[in-house]
Design a protein around this motif. Structure first.
Motif, PDB file in Angstrom:
ATOM      1  N   UNK A 127       0.805  -1.216   0.000  1.00 10.91           N
ATOM      2  CA  UNK A 127       0.000   0.000   0.000  1.00 10.91           C
ATOM      3  C   UNK A 127       0.838   1.265   0.000  1.00 10.91           C
ATOM      4  N   UNK A 128       1.939   1.265   0.748  1.00 12.66           N
ATOM      5  CA  UNK A 128       2.801   2.446   0.769  1.00 12.66           C
ATOM      6  C   UNK A 128       3.499   2.676  -0.564  1.00 12.66           C
ATOM      7  N   UNK A 129       3.564   1.634  -1.382  1.00 15.95           N
ATOM      8  CA  UNK A 129       4.117   1.773  -2.724  1.00 15.95           C
ATOM      9  C   UNK A 129       3.072   2.284  -3.713  1.00 15.95           C
ATOM     10  N   UNK A 130       1.845   1.787  -3.573  1.00 13.56           N
ATOM     11  CA  UNK A 130       0.833   2.053  -4.584  1.00 13.56           C
ATOM     12  C   UNK A 130      -0.006   3.296  -4.320  1.00 13.56           C
ATOM     13  N   UNK A 131      -0.235   3.646  -3.078  1.00 14.51           N
ATOM     14  CA  UNK A 131      -1.074   4.819  -2.800  1.00 14.51           C
ATOM     15  C   UNK A 131      -0.515   6.101  -3.409  1.00 14.51           C
ATOM     16  N   UNK A 162      -8.960  -9.684   4.453  1.00 15.40           N
ATOM     17  CA  UNK A 162      -8.658  -8.646   3.466  1.00 15.40           C
ATOM     18  C   UNK A 162      -7.785  -9.163   2.330  1.00 15.40           C
ATOM     19  N   UNK A 163      -7.635 -10.484   2.243  1.00 17.90           N
ATOM     20  CA  UNK A 163      -6.714 -11.055   1.256  1.00 17.90           C
ATOM     21  C   UNK A 163      -7.077 -10.684  -0.173  1.00 17.90           C
ATOM     22  N   UNK A 164      -8.369 -10.687  -0.504  1.00 18.17           N
ATOM     23  CA  UNK A 164      -8.770 -10.336  -1.868  1.00 18.17           C
ATOM     24  C   UNK A 164      -8.339  -8.929  -2.220  1.00 18.17           C
ATOM     25  N   UNK A 165      -8.536  -7.986  -1.309  1.00 18.86           N
ATOM     26  CA  UNK A 165      -8.125  -6.603  -1.547  1.00 18.86           C
ATOM     27  C   UNK A 165      -6.612  -6.485  -1.618  1.00 18.86           C
ATOM     28  N   UNK A 166      -5.905  -7.189  -0.734  1.00 15.25           N
ATOM     29  CA  UNK A 166      -4.440  -7.146  -0.724  1.00 15.25           C
ATOM     30  C   UNK A 166      -3.883  -7.720  -2.018  1.00 15.25           C
ATOM     31  N   UNK A 167      -4.452  -8.822  -2.490  1.00 12.88           N
ATOM     32  CA  UNK A 167      -4.014  -9.393  -3.766  1.00 12.88           C
ATOM     33  C   UNK A 167      -4.313  -8.426  -4.909  1.00 12.88           C
ATOM     34  N   UNK A 168      -5.420  -7.699  -4.802  1.00 15.21           N
ATOM     35  CA  UNK A 168      -5.728  -6.712  -5.832  1.00 15.21           C
ATOM     36  C   UNK A 168      -4.693  -5.606  -5.894  1.00 15.21           C
ATOM     37  N   UNK A 169      -4.229  -5.150  -4.726  1.00 18.84           N
ATOM     38  CA  UNK A 169      -3.193  -4.114  -4.686  1.00 18.84           C
ATOM     39  C   UNK A 169      -1.869  -4.676  -5.221  1.00 18.84           C
ATOM     40  N   UNK A 170      -1.597  -5.958  -4.949  1.00 13.66           N
ATOM     41  CA  UNK A 170      -0.388  -6.582  -5.510  1.00 13.66           C
ATOM     42  C   UNK A 170      -0.489  -6.666  -7.033  1.00 13.66           C
ATOM     43  N   UNK A 171      -1.692  -6.963  -7.531  1.00 10.90           N
ATOM     44  CA  UNK A 171      -1.889  -6.968  -8.982  1.00 10.90           C
ATOM     45  C   UNK A 171      -1.661  -5.588  -9.578  1.00 10.90           C
ATOM     46  N   UNK A 172      -2.106  -4.553  -8.865  1.00  9.56           N
ATOM     47  CA  UNK A 172      -1.880  -3.178  -9.313  1.00  9.56           C
ATOM     48  C   UNK A 172      -0.391  -2.851  -9.335  1.00  9.56           C
ATOM     49  N   UNK A 173       0.326  -3.278  -8.306  1.00 10.30           N
ATOM     50  CA  UNK A 173       1.770  -3.038  -8.238  1.00 10.30           C
ATOM     51  C   UNK A 173       2.485  -3.737  -9.390  1.00 10.30           C
ATOM     52  N   UNK A 174       2.046  -4.930  -9.704  1.00  9.90           N
ATOM     53  CA  UNK A 174       2.641  -5.677 -10.814  1.00  9.90           C
ATOM     54  C   UNK A 174       2.486  -4.919 -12.130  1.00  9.90           C
ATOM     55  N   UNK A 175       1.304  -4.376 -12.366  1.00 13.08           N
ATOM     56  CA  UNK A 175       1.043  -3.641 -13.605  1.00 13.08           C
ATOM     57  C   UNK A 175       1.879  -2.363 -13.670  1.00 13.08           C
ATOM     58  N   UNK A 176       1.919  -1.620 -12.579  1.00 10.50           N
ATOM     59  CA  UNK A 176       2.650  -0.350 -12.563  1.00 10.50           C
ATOM     60  C   UNK A 176       4.145  -0.582 -12.728  1.00 10.50           C
ATOM     61  N   UNK A 177       4.692  -1.556 -12.020  1.00 17.08           N
ATOM     62  CA  UNK A 177       6.133  -1.825 -12.139  1.00 17.08           C
ATOM     63  C   UNK A 177       6.487  -2.336 -13.535  1.00 17.08           C
TER      64      UNK A 177
END
Length: 307
Positions: A156-160, A196-211
């Motif tokens: 979250x601190x990476x993606x926000x 909150x795993x579904x939401x956390x995995x969603x943020x990891x998916x977002x990080x994957x796309x951005x990186x």
């Protein structure tokens, strides 16, 4: 009395009246803004590339200069995060309440709050739709909570800062709902779901796309996601919920990243609405299916009883 002529601008050596600051009429000053040439006191002047400018000119200059933007069009921030710690606090508070009610940090699923808010497909299909959202703030024990919150903090601190608070919130909550919808639509009616795993995995998916878009090394993210998904096969964790959240978060972020600069906000809003409609459609279809199945089973029972 002298008959000498007086210069039109006053006697030689006389000083003209001292001007006052354009913003403070009670402050005489001989300083001026190098941009607008208005008198300004020292408190109203700021250092500029050449000379000093008044605060009005400085603010006008800031408005005319476009702020740097991230990949998705969010205004570049200083890296401070607000949404991520708020989400962590909400999850921790919900856990504390369940521990207080159950009297156990490991069997907190016995609490009244957990029973009323966790994801139970049969009850959800009967109209208790709040469970789709509230289940994302319930956790089975301290370890479950600690693991999810640790990953949320790191990712979250990476993606926000990259997505901005509004877009980050949209990705988080739609991923949470997407995970619940996937487990609800494709899973069984017997499994109780929470976390909150579904939401956390969603943020990891977002990080994957951005990186990936930034051409950074994504091997670490891929390995972490793969290990977590494979581990679901040997635990009671919901693989469907994790996959659903990961796909929604990744695809929604991909749509945000690839949106054209012209009308970018409109395209991104359309992507958010499309994700919400997809999730809502899955929930409605599954609820209809479960309702029909319940009516069929009840009819069979009534027929058997009459015979």
């Amino acid at each position: 009395m002298s008959d000498a002529l007086v210069p039109p601008d006053g006697p030689i050596g006389a000083e003209p009246e001292t001007p006052v600051c354009a913003r403070h009429s009670d402050r005489p000053t001989r300083l001026r803004c190098t941009r607008c040439d208005r008198p300004a006191c020292p408190d109203c002047l700021r250092d500029a590339a050449v000379g000093k400018q008044c605060v009005d000119c400085v603010n006008e200059g800031r408005r005319s200069v476009r702020s740097p933007r991230t990949l998705v069009g969010a205004e570049q921030s200083d890296g401070r995060v607000i949404i991520t710690p708020v989400l962590i606090v909400l999850n921790v508070l919900a856990y504390v309440v369940t521990v207080f009610q159950s009297g156990s940090p490991f069997n907190n699923d016995r609490s009244d709050l957990f029973a009323a808010t966790s994801m139970i497909p049969e009850l959800t299909a009967q109209g208790e739709w709040w469970r789709v959202l509230t289940s994302g703030f319930m956790h089975f024990g301290l370890l479950h909570l600690a693991l999810n919150m640790a990953v949320l903090y790191v990712v979250g601190t990476q993606m926000e800062p990259e997505l901005g608070r509004l877009r980050f919130s949209a990705v988080y909550f739609l991923s949470l709902l997407g995970g619940s919808a996937a487990a609800f639509y494709f899973g069984t009616v017997c499994q109780q779901l929470a976390g909150a795993s579904g939401a956390v995995f969603g943020v990891m998916g977002a990080l994957l796309i951005v990186w990936k878009r930034k051409k950074r090394d994504i091997s670490t993210i891929v390995v972490v996601v793969a290990i977590n998904l494979v581990s679901n096969l040997f635990t009671n964790a919901s693989l469907l919920g994790h996959l659903g959240g990961f796909l929604i978060g990744g695809l929604l972020t991909l749509a945000m990243v690839r949106a054209p600069q012209k009308n970018r906000n409109l395209y991104q809003l359309a992507a958010v609405v499309a994700a919400a409609v997809l999730i809502g459609g899955m929930l409605w279809l599954r609820a209809t299916e479960l309702d029909t199945a319940a009516e069929t089973i009840a009819e069979i029972v009534r027929t058997c009883s009459s015979n």
